[in-house]
Design an enzyme around this catalytic site. Structure first.
Site, PDB file in Angstrom:
ATOM      1  CE  LYS A  31      -3.859   1.719   2.888  1.00  0.00           C
ATOM      2  NZ  LYS A  31      -4.695   1.325   4.058  1.00  0.00           N
ATOM      3  CB  SER A 108      -7.952   2.960   2.889  1.00  0.00           C
ATOM      4  OG  SER A 108      -7.085   2.491   3.916  1.00  0.00           O
ATOM      5  CB  SER A 132      -8.115  -0.052   5.748  1.00  0.00           C
ATOM      6  OG  SER A 132      -8.865   1.110   5.993  1.00  0.00           O
TER       7      SER A 132
END
Length: 399
Positions: A31, A108, A132
């Site tokens: 990420k 996310s 997330s």
């Protein structure tokens, strides 16, 4: 590497292993909030990218993975400053859910989930503050873990709300989920097994009928597997109270962390994200101590229930992934409902693993297990055994 899933922010950022070990031959993505030497993480926002400098060294977990033979194949998209569960990014576009291109991937850690689900990498690293890793894992049909709070090193990771932030990871099978865990988690094994299963009544009331049907066979298998099963409500006043508590603590911490930067830079945020930061800016930080006392009471009570040998069973999400491009209002309603499930592990700091089951429509949905604190490796090993039992009973696991 050319890919049409829009999973990657930078798929040319490839880093060779620095050592040899348990992860030899495996590829991973990360990420775009983890420090990588000489690279600027975007945190999903062009203004963040513009106003920050390249990292001087890798985040701690990146070095651990590279040292064990894993190969980094790129950085992945995230919701802006990680403040969403949807995976839709106003600036960089929405990663495409490989299970259904009409559905959101969840956020996310959206790009990380898509990269794994599309088979572009063997595993991916994300962060989980409010869900997330768990939610995109559920929506994209992956195994995913939010570990015990504080157990995995967060050095070199852009924070959101520091008392909730964790490093999590996603895989297509439980074996890789455990292998990565044994690298990132410095924990002695616990020889005891889980003996008691708890079904959270209110959490199960949130799911739609199709999801209940999909999860019914695994639940029956669980009830046969455990001699001690109990249905209960863990919250006296309801999980909506827990969700509100989580949101207020998180919001105060977020504004404390990023408020000054937002006021100075005045970054452009997309719909939903902008309103969320505006809401956080109006919270009273003087209330944080009292809110944290309530949080600690929840943690103590849940530990008394689970201790070292209990498992709490909940659906990972209220249903399958919502459609793309719903209105901000519709998505906020779904997010609010989802957070009544994700806040349990968030407030307690306990480990949660989601496993990917398949509905008859071919759309995945996650089933989650929450254990007591620091039972992470035991939970990951149990997940591996339980997944094998599900397959023996012809339960379809997404892979």
């Amino acid at each position: 590497m050319i890919e049409h899933w829009n999973a990657f922010r930078d798929n040319h950022l490839n880093i060779n292993p620095t050592g040899s070990g348990r992860l030899n031959g495996l590829t991973f993505a990360v990420k775009d909030v983890f420090a990588l030497k000489n690279y600027v993480s975007s945190a999903g926002n062009p203004d963040w990218l513009r106003t920050h400098d390249p990292a001087k060294q890798n985040a701690a977990v990146i070095d651990l993975l590279l040292d064990q033979g894993a190969y980094l194949k790129g950085t992945t998209h995230t919701d802006e400053l990680m403040y969403s569960l949807n995976g839709e990014n106003f600036h960089y576009g929405t990663p495409i859910n490989p299970r259904s291109q009409n559905l959101i991937p969840g956020g996310s850690s959206s790009g990380s989930a898509v990269a794994v689900a599309a088979g572009l990498v063997d595993f991916a690293i994300g962060t989980d503050t409010g869900g997330s890793v768990r939610i995109p894992s559920s929506y994209c049909g992956l195994f995913g873990i939010r570990p015990t709070y504080g157990l995995v090193n967060m050095d070199g990771v852009i924070p959101l709300a520091k008392s909730f932030d964790t490093v999590g990871w996603m895989t297509r099978n439980p074996e890789h989920l455990l292998e990565v865990g044994e690298i990132l988690i410095d924990q002695k094994g616990n020889p005891d097994d889980f003996v008691t299963l708890y079904f959270e009544k209110e959490a199960w009331s949130f799911v739609d009928e199709d999801t209940k049907e999909c999860l019914s066979q695994p639940v029956l298998i669980l009830q046969d597997y455990f001699n001690n099963c109990e249905s209960l409500n863990i919250s006296v006043n309801g999980l909506s109270d827990w969700s509100d508590l989580f949101r207020f603590i998180q919001g105060i911490e977020i504004w404390k962390e990023h408020g000054t930067w937002i006021e100075e830079v005045k970054p452009a945020f997309g719909p939903g994200i902008s309103e969320r930061f505006e809401w956080a800016s109006k919270l009273n930080p003087d209330e944080l101590a009292s809110l944290n006392m309530t949080k600690e009471k929840i943690k103590r009570n849940l530990f008394e229930l689970l201790n070292t040998n209990g498992l709490l069973v909940i659906p990972s999400a209220p249903g399958e992934a919502p459609l793309r491009q719903l209105s901000t209002g519709e998505m906020e309603k779904y997010r609010t409902k989802t957070m009544q499930l994700t806040c349990i592990a968030g407030l307690s700091g306990f480990p949660q693993v989601t496993i990917p089951l398949m509905k008859r429509s071919g759309i995945p949905i996650g089933l989650s297990f929450i254990a007591g604190p620091n039972q992470d490796l035991k939970l990951l090993k149990w997940i591996q055994r339980f997944t094998a039992i599900l397959k023996e009973n012809n339960v379809e696991i997404a892979n």
